[in-house]
Design an enzyme around this catalytic site. Structure first.
Site, short mmCIF file in Angstrom:
data_model
loop_
_atom_site.label_atom_id
_atom_site.label_comp_id
_atom_site.label_asym_id
_atom_site.label_seq_id
_atom_site.Cartn_x
_atom_site.Cartn_y
_atom_site.Cartn_z
CB CYS A 1 -13.07 -7.03 -3.85
SG CYS A 1 -14.86 -6.73 -3.93
N PRO B 1 -5.40 -10.28 -2.85
CG PRO B 1 -3.46 -11.03 -3.95
CD PRO B 1 -4.92 -10.70 -4.19
N GLY B 2 -4.15 -8.02 -1.82
CA GLY B 2 -3.70 -6.76 -1.24
C GLY B 2 -2.74 -5.92 -2.05
CE LYS C 1 -6.27 -4.13 -8.90
NZ LYS C 1 -6.17 -5.59 -8.64
CG ASP D 1 -11.21 -11.06 0.65
OD1 ASP D 1 -10.98 -10.65 -0.51
OD2 ASP D 1 -11.52 -12.24 0.91
CG ASP E 1 -21.38 -9.81 0.95
OD1 ASP E 1 -20.94 -9.38 -0.14
OD2 ASP E 1 -22.37 -10.56 1.02
CG ASP F 1 -9.81 -5.23 -8.75
OD1 ASP F 1 -9.84 -4.90 -9.95
OD2 ASP F 1 -9.24 -6.27 -8.34
CB CYS G 1 -8.13 -9.06 -13.87
SG CYS G 1 -8.83 -10.40 -12.90
#
Length: 441
Positions: A260, A263-264, A266, A284, A311, A327, A379
């Site tokens: 997942c 926005p990239g 990691k 994504d 997915d 994540d 998070c």
């Protein structure tokens, strides 16, 4: 050009009515309104302040208003919150200005009938000492909820899960703007060189003991104006996310899956660990989010990332991987200081979310090579989305085990937990609230 208060009102209305994200709505409004540095700082402080204190502000409104809160028209309610926040929590705003500008703003919104109502409440507040009183301390949960402007259900969840001391420290950490961390792009520079370039442009940089390639910044202004940003010498990433990738420890030549990814951030850090060699698949559900990853990778000079729409819970089969980052989507309770609008959502805890996360974890683990490492992370600070999911997975999948984590300098455990998992909190790790668990096949 709209006034700063008008801009703040427009942003708050967009968040309340349309469910906009605070950071995006605010950035778009400031950019579109071409506010000066001082005005944009005022707008930001007012917007985030109202969002952070909304529960407290509504509590105060109820103390002064004869009209039930639920019956006050939304625009009127927002202007009242803004006025009260300026009166009670912004030291540099004169009381007269807070009242008068609120009335002017109401009239500009054609709220003539509400203008007198707003004026009456705000003037009553200025004449009352103290302007409001907190609930009785006997009802601990309710008092903490009002004092720190957090839903009672969340205070109760944290208190039951992490204890009173951790709960109070977490609540204290939610006020004010969080620290800004960046990641040194080791593919293009080193920390010393980046610090020198940033400091030459007036940015204050501080080393971070927990990670040798992390920096804490202040006095940045707009990051996008910085030459170091334009040259792709760093990307913005909270320390918790940087540590998360560090626990995964990708290396040169690895095959890695970022399930997942958007926005990239990691994936970018992982690519730097990998020295831009190997294969890093970033997935994504949405095309526009994949575009964010592609654009970020291009700016940073990263070529190892391959993006694809997928997915995480039921996607197409994937190649076996040495490292998997899982994540998962979460309730975001660890980043309330960055997304304060979450506090006001009635459905901030979704019963279906842990099950979705578990499906993503199970599906992702199918593609972990023997001896490989999978990091499950969120998070959020909610055991149902964190440790309970990992415990269930390990119980139902005997071919996997927890992999002990070595804690970085300055990071301690806030609670008793297994050696393969870590719940990070601002007061014990200097990070956002974050959970990570390492699983090995």
């Amino acid at each position: 050009m709209p006034t700063p208060r008008q801009t703040a009102f427009d942003v708050l209305l967009k968040i309340e009515r349309d469910g906009a994200y605070s950071n995006l709505a605010l950035n778009n409004a400031i950019r579109g309104g071409k506010q000066s540095g001082v005005d944009s700082a005022f707008v930001s402080a007012l917007v985030y302040g109202v969002l952070e204190r909304q529960i407290t502000l509504d509590y105060i409104i109820k103390q002064y208003s004869k009209i039930p809160l639920r019956k006050i028209e939304i625009k009127t309610k927002i202007i009242l919150r803004m006025g009260l926040y300026q009166l009670l929590f912004m030291d540099k705003v004169p009381g007269s200005a807070a009242v008068n500008e609120s009335v002017i703003l109401a009239k500009k919104q054609r709220l003539q009938k509400s203008a007198g109502f707003i004026n009456g409440i705000l003037r009553s507040v200025t004449r009352t000492d103290p302007p409001y009183t907190l609930p009785d301390a006997k009802d601990k949960i309710y008092r903490l909820s009002i004092e720190y402007s957090v839903p009672q259900d969340l205070v109760r969840l944290w208190n039951n899960s992490y204890g009173e001391l951790n709960t109070v420290e977490l609540l204290k950490s939610l006020s004010g703007r969080p620290s800004l961390f960046i990641r040194v792009n080791t593919l293009k520079t080193d920390k010393a060189s980046l610090k020198a370039e940033l400091e030459a442009e007036g940015v204050v940089c501080e080393d971070v003991p927990a990670d040798e390639n992390a920096l804490s910044l202040s006095h940045t202004g707009s990051l996008e104006r910085l030459s170091a940003y334009k040259k792709g010498l760093f990307h913005v990433q909270d320390l918790s996310s940087q540590l998360c990738v560090g626990f995964l420890s990708p290396k040169q030549g690895d095959i890695m899956l970022d399930i997942c990814s958007a926005p990239g951030g990691k994936a970018f850090t992982a690519a730097q660990y990998m020295k831009n060699r190997g294969k890093l698949y970033a997935f994504d559900l949405f095309d526009h989010k994949l575009k964010l990853i592609q654009n970020g990778a291009h700016r940073l000079g990263i070529s190892v990332i391959l993006t694809s729409k997928r997915d995480g819970a039921a996607g197409v089969p994937l190649p076996l991987a040495d490292k998997i980052l899982c994540d998962v989507p979460c309730s975001g309770l660890g980043i309330l200081s960055r997304k304060p609008e979450i506090r006001a959502k009635a459905d901030f805890l979704s019963d279906g979310l842990p099950e979705l996360q578990y499906k993503i974890l199970c599906r992702s683990a199918e593609y972990l090579a023997v001896g490989g490492t999978l990091i499950y992370s969120t998070c959020t600070l909610n055991p149902a989305e964190n440790g309970e999911n990992v415990s269930r997975f390990l119980k139902e999948h005997p071919g996997f085990k927890g992999k002990p984590l070595t804690l970085p300098e300055g990071v301690t455990r806030a609670i008793d937990e297994n050696d393969y998992e870590l719940t990070m909190m601002p007061h014990t790790a200097g990070t956002d609230g974050f959970y990570v668990a390492a699983i090995q096949r």
